[in-house]
Design a protein around this motif. Structure first.
Motif, PDB file in Angstrom:
ATOM      1  N   CYS A 103       9.960  -9.801-121.991  1.00 28.27           N
ATOM      2  CA  CYS A 103      10.032  -9.860-120.347  1.00 28.27           C
ATOM      3  C   CYS A 103      11.252 -10.726-120.104  1.00 28.27           C
ATOM      4  CB  CYS A 103       8.880 -10.469-119.769  1.00 28.27           C
ATOM      5  SG  CYS A 103       7.238  -9.462-120.066  1.00 28.27           S
ATOM      6  N   GLN A 104      11.708 -11.513-120.824  1.00 23.98           N
ATOM      7  CA  GLN A 104      13.006 -12.190-120.462  1.00 23.98           C
ATOM      8  C   GLN A 104      14.267 -11.360-120.462  1.00 23.98           C
ATOM      9  OE1 GLN A 104      12.969 -15.188-123.838  1.00 23.98           O
ATOM     10  NE2 GLN A 104      11.473 -16.449-122.778  1.00 23.98           N
ATOM     11  N   HIS A 105      14.166 -10.264-121.051  1.00 25.45           N
ATOM     12  CA  HIS A 105      15.398  -9.183-120.882  1.00 25.45           C
ATOM     13  C   HIS A 105      14.999  -8.153-120.028  1.00 25.45           C
ATOM     14  CE1 HIS A 105      16.769 -11.553-124.278  1.00 25.45           C
ATOM     15  NE2 HIS A 105      15.829 -11.246-125.005  1.00 25.45           N
ATOM     16  N   GLY A 106      14.000  -8.172-119.193  1.00 25.02           N
ATOM     17  CA  GLY A 106      13.568  -7.306-118.200  1.00 25.02           C
ATOM     18  C   GLY A 106      12.762  -6.066-118.558  1.00 25.02           C
ATOM     19  N   PHE A 107      12.046  -6.325-119.690  1.00 22.99           N
ATOM     20  CA  PHE A 107      11.298  -5.026-120.368  1.00 22.99           C
ATOM     21  C   PHE A 107      10.059  -5.331-120.000  1.00 22.99           C
ATOM     22  CE2 PHE A 107      15.096  -4.765-122.781  1.00 22.99           C
ATOM     23  CZ  PHE A 107      15.617  -3.444-122.646  1.00 22.99           C
ATOM     24  N   HIS A 108       9.414  -5.257-118.638  1.00 18.11           N
ATOM     25  CA  HIS A 108       7.963  -5.688-118.395  1.00 18.11           C
ATOM     26  C   HIS A 108       7.250  -4.465-118.970  1.00 18.11           C
ATOM     27  CE1 HIS A 108       9.024  -9.311-116.283  1.00 18.11           C
ATOM     28  NE2 HIS A 108      10.138  -8.467-115.509  1.00 18.11           N
ATOM     29  N   LYS A 109       5.784  -4.745-119.299  1.00 20.99           N
ATOM     30  CA  LYS A 109       4.610  -3.648-119.402  1.00 20.99           C
ATOM     31  C   LYS A 109       3.907  -3.794-118.180  1.00 20.99           C
ATOM     32  CE  LYS A 109       1.619  -2.666-122.861  1.00 20.99           C
ATOM     33  NZ  LYS A 109       1.069  -3.137-124.407  1.00 20.99           N
ATOM     34  N   TRP A 110       4.339  -2.940-116.981  1.00 19.77           N
ATOM     35  CA  TRP A 110       3.528  -2.793-115.944  1.00 19.77           C
ATOM     36  C   TRP A 110       2.399  -2.344-115.991  1.00 19.77           C
ATOM     37  CZ3 TRP A 110       5.656  -6.189-112.701  1.00 19.77           C
ATOM     38  CH2 TRP A 110       7.122  -6.340-112.725  1.00 19.77           C
ATOM     39  N   VAL A 111       1.164  -2.691-115.453  1.00 19.01           N
ATOM     40  CA  VAL A 111      -0.016  -2.037-115.213  1.00 19.01           C
ATOM     41  C   VAL A 111      -0.351  -2.079-113.754  1.00 19.01           C
ATOM     42  CG1 VAL A 111      -2.444  -2.427-116.036  1.00 19.01           C
ATOM     43  CG2 VAL A 111      -0.595  -2.779-117.528  1.00 19.01           C
ATOM     44  N   VAL A 112      -1.390  -1.103-113.313  1.00 15.48           N
ATOM     45  CA  VAL A 112      -1.429  -1.071-111.834  1.00 15.48           C
ATOM     46  C   VAL A 112      -2.618  -2.138-111.674  1.00 15.48           C
ATOM     47  CG1 VAL A 112      -2.672   0.314-109.748  1.00 15.48           C
ATOM     48  CG2 VAL A 112      -0.943   1.333-111.719  1.00 15.48           C
ATOM     49  N   CYS A 113      -2.722  -2.848-110.746  1.00 11.73           N
ATOM     50  CA  CYS A 113      -3.626  -4.006-110.228  1.00 11.73           C
ATOM     51  C   CYS A 113      -4.431  -3.419-109.137  1.00 11.73           C
ATOM     52  CB  CYS A 113      -2.947  -5.389-110.081  1.00 11.73           C
ATOM     53  SG  CYS A 113      -4.135  -6.557-109.712  1.00 11.73           S
ATOM     54  N   LYS A 114      -5.687  -2.929-109.428  1.00  5.84           N
ATOM     55  CA  LYS A 114      -6.618  -2.434-108.530  1.00  5.84           C
ATOM     56  C   LYS A 114      -7.182  -3.310-107.309  1.00  5.84           C
ATOM     57  CE  LYS A 114      -7.205   1.737-111.026  1.00  5.84           C
ATOM     58  NZ  LYS A 114      -8.154   2.443-111.484  1.00  5.84           N
ATOM     59  N   GLY A 132       0.481  -2.821 -92.810  1.00  9.34           N
ATOM     60  CA  GLY A 132      -0.354  -2.018 -92.526  1.00  9.34           C
ATOM     61  C   GLY A 132      -0.411  -0.671 -93.224  1.00  9.34           C
ATOM     62  N   LYS A 133      -0.190  -0.788 -94.452  1.00 11.34           N
ATOM     63  CA  LYS A 133      -0.198   0.536 -95.129  1.00 11.34           C
ATOM     64  C   LYS A 133      -0.841   0.080 -96.714  1.00 11.34           C
ATOM     65  CE  LYS A 133       4.741   1.537 -93.644  1.00 11.34           C
ATOM     66  NZ  LYS A 133       6.097   1.421 -94.043  1.00 11.34           N
ATOM     67  N   LEU A 134      -1.105   1.279 -96.991  1.00 10.34           N
ATOM     68  CA  LEU A 134      -1.613   1.300 -98.675  1.00 10.34           C
ATOM     69  C   LEU A 134      -0.375   0.884 -99.283  1.00 10.34           C
ATOM     70  CD1 LEU A 134      -3.684   4.157 -98.689  1.00 10.34           C
ATOM     71  CD2 LEU A 134      -4.557   1.829 -98.594  1.00 10.34           C
ATOM     72  N   VAL A 135      -0.710  -0.060-100.472  1.00  9.35           N
ATOM     73  CA  VAL A 135       0.355  -0.325-101.434  1.00  9.35           C
ATOM     74  C   VAL A 135       0.004  -0.163-102.723  1.00  9.35           C
ATOM     75  CG1 VAL A 135       1.686  -1.849 -99.695  1.00  9.35           C
ATOM     76  CG2 VAL A 135      -0.118  -2.768-101.310  1.00  9.35           C
ATOM     77  N   THR A 136       0.606  -0.164-103.679  1.00  8.09           N
ATOM     78  CA  THR A 136       0.384  -0.236-105.205  1.00  8.09           C
ATOM     79  C   THR A 136       0.947  -1.408-105.883  1.00  8.09           C
ATOM     80  OG1 THR A 136       0.326   2.233-105.314  1.00  8.09           O
ATOM     81  CG2 THR A 136       0.600   0.891-107.353  1.00  8.09           C
ATOM     82  N   VAL A 137      -0.018  -2.171-106.436  1.00  8.90           N
ATOM     83  CA  VAL A 137       0.291  -3.559-107.080  1.00  8.90           C
ATOM     84  C   VAL A 137       0.651  -3.335-108.300  1.00  8.90           C
ATOM     85  CG1 VAL A 137       0.101  -5.949-107.219  1.00  8.90           C
ATOM     86  CG2 VAL A 137      -0.684  -4.891-105.170  1.00  8.90           C
ATOM     87  N   TYR A 138       1.860  -3.667-109.048  1.00  9.13           N
ATOM     88  CA  TYR A 138       1.749  -3.610-110.571  1.00  9.13           C
ATOM     89  C   TYR A 138       2.001  -5.041-110.892  1.00  9.13           C
ATOM     90  CZ  TYR A 138       3.186   1.270-109.805  1.00  9.13           C
ATOM     91  OH  TYR A 138       2.972   2.550-109.394  1.00  9.13           O
ATOM     92  N   ARG A 139       1.283  -5.232-112.082  1.00  5.79           N
ATOM     93  CA  ARG A 139       1.364  -6.629-112.649  1.00  5.79           C
ATOM     94  C   ARG A 139       1.838  -6.363-114.043  1.00  5.79           C
ATOM     95  NH1 ARG A 139      -3.370  -9.665-111.367  1.00  5.79           N
ATOM     96  NH2 ARG A 139      -2.265 -10.473-109.563  1.00  5.79           N
ATOM     97  N   CYS A 140       2.810  -7.258-114.574  1.00  4.44           N
ATOM     98  CA  CYS A 140       3.047  -7.458-115.888  1.00  4.44           C
ATOM     99  C   CYS A 140       2.067  -7.840-116.859  1.00  4.44           C
ATOM    100  CB  CYS A 140       4.113  -7.891-116.139  1.00  4.44           C
ATOM    101  SG  CYS A 140       5.152  -8.149-117.733  1.00  4.44           S
ATOM    102  N   GLU A 141       1.581  -7.224-117.977  1.00  3.61           N
ATOM    103  CA  GLU A 141       0.458  -7.787-118.896  1.00  3.61           C
ATOM    104  C   GLU A 141       1.003  -8.987-119.487  1.00  3.61           C
ATOM    105  OE1 GLU A 141      -0.664  -4.839-121.713  1.00  3.61           O
ATOM    106  OE2 GLU A 141      -2.278  -3.995-120.300  1.00  3.61           O
TER     107      GLU A 141
END
Length: 59
Positions: free
Chosen positions: A20-31, A40-49
């Motif tokens: 992650c220090q070099h920008g290679f995150h492992k994104w997972v959808v947070c529900k 006022g919109k639906l959003v998708t939240v991604y969190r790095c594992e």
């Protein structure tokens, strides 16, 4: 002749944040949070594992 200085191996970085220090995150959808009240919109939240950083994309 001078003194011989022993070389040490560099300490390993923590595996959690190494990539992650070099920008290679492992994104997972947070529900947990799917609606943004301010926009006022639906959003998708991604969190790095690995490091816990978040990014949000609106639909």
């Amino acid at each position: 002749m001078g003194d011989v200085v022993p070389f040490r191996k560099p300490a390993k970085k923590s595996p959690r944040k190494g990539m992650c220090q070099h920008g290679f995150h492992k994104w997972v959808v947070c529900k947990e949070k799917q609606f943004d009240v301010k926009q006022g919109k639906l959003v998708t939240v991604y969190r790095c594992e690995r490091c816990g950083k978040q990014k949000v994309t609106a639909l």
